[in-house]
Write a protein that holds these residues in place. Structure first.
Motif, PDB file in Angstrom:
ATOM      1  N   LEU A 101       8.119 -17.666  44.591  1.00 38.69           N
ATOM      2  CA  LEU A 101       8.086 -18.609  44.816  1.00 38.69           C
ATOM      3  C   LEU A 101       7.524 -20.219  44.143  1.00 38.69           C
ATOM      4  O   LEU A 101       8.043 -20.820  43.928  1.00 38.69           O
ATOM      5  N   LEU A 102       6.841 -19.259  43.367  1.00 37.00           N
ATOM      6  CA  LEU A 102       6.378 -19.950  42.383  1.00 37.00           C
ATOM      7  C   LEU A 102       7.189 -20.596  40.913  1.00 37.00           C
ATOM      8  O   LEU A 102       7.546 -21.793  40.568  1.00 37.00           O
TER       9      LEU A 102
ATOM     10  N   VAL B  33      10.658 -20.350  41.579  1.00 33.26           N
ATOM     11  CA  VAL B  33      11.482 -21.339  42.667  1.00 33.26           C
ATOM     12  C   VAL B  33      10.886 -22.396  42.781  1.00 33.26           C
ATOM     13  O   VAL B  33      11.598 -23.558  42.130  1.00 33.26           O
ATOM     14  N   PHE B  34       9.595 -23.008  42.772  1.00 33.48           N
ATOM     15  CA  PHE B  34       8.884 -23.656  43.419  1.00 33.48           C
ATOM     16  C   PHE B  34       8.271 -25.053  42.592  1.00 33.48           C
ATOM     17  O   PHE B  34       8.022 -26.480  42.463  1.00 33.48           O
ATOM     18  N   ALA B  35       7.745 -24.512  41.471  1.00 33.45           N
ATOM     19  CA  ALA B  35       6.957 -24.890  40.463  1.00 33.45           C
ATOM     20  C   ALA B  35       7.714 -25.052  39.417  1.00 33.45           C
ATOM     21  O   ALA B  35       8.947 -24.616  39.227  1.00 33.45           O
ATOM     22  N   SER B  36       7.342 -26.568  38.691  1.00 30.51           N
ATOM     23  CA  SER B  36       8.642 -27.554  37.443  1.00 30.51           C
ATOM     24  C   SER B  36       7.753 -26.609  36.373  1.00 30.51           C
ATOM     25  O   SER B  36       6.898 -26.895  35.920  1.00 30.51           O
TER      26      SER B  36
ATOM     27  N   TRP C 282      10.388 -21.097  34.101  1.00 32.71           N
ATOM     28  CA  TRP C 282      10.684 -20.271  35.903  1.00 32.71           C
ATOM     29  C   TRP C 282      11.841 -19.399  36.675  1.00 32.71           C
ATOM     30  O   TRP C 282      11.094 -18.584  36.863  1.00 32.71           O
TER      31      TRP C 282
ATOM     32  N   VAL D 236      10.770 -16.062  38.481  1.00 33.48           N
ATOM     33  CA  VAL D 236      11.928 -15.528  38.795  1.00 33.48           C
ATOM     34  C   VAL D 236      12.790 -13.886  39.425  1.00 33.48           C
ATOM     35  O   VAL D 236      12.257 -13.721  40.189  1.00 33.48           O
TER      36      VAL D 236
END
Length: 79
Positions: free
Chosen positions: A34-35, A37-40, A44, A48
């Motif tokens: 989730l980090l 996927v959702f963190a910019s 990344w 994932v």
């Protein structure tokens, strides 16, 4: 009664270490996934892929925990 056991009883099984490792790897893998996927972040894709591999690796501990907790009566074994 369900198969001779009470409903309110919680039994973690004989191999609690594998259960704890599976739950820990699930939590770490989900956080990493989730980090990623959702963190910019610039890395990344690493998060994932690492999260997904951690979740897959936790399946080994789930399968081991489940397999070691299967109970077969002695009458059904052909010994």
């Amino acid at each position: 009664m369900l198969l001779g056991r009470r409903w309110g009883r919680c039994n973690l099984g004989r191999c609690v270490l594998f259960l704890v490792l599976a739950l820990l790897l699930d939590a770490v893998g989900l956080v990493l996934l989730l980090l990623g996927v959702f963190a910019s972040l610039d890395y990344w894709d690493f998060l994932v892929y690492t999260g997904a591999l951690t979740l897959v690796f936790s399946l080994l501990f789930w399968i081991t925990w489940y397999s070691l907790n299967i109970e077969v009566p002695l009458e059904k074994l052909d010994l």
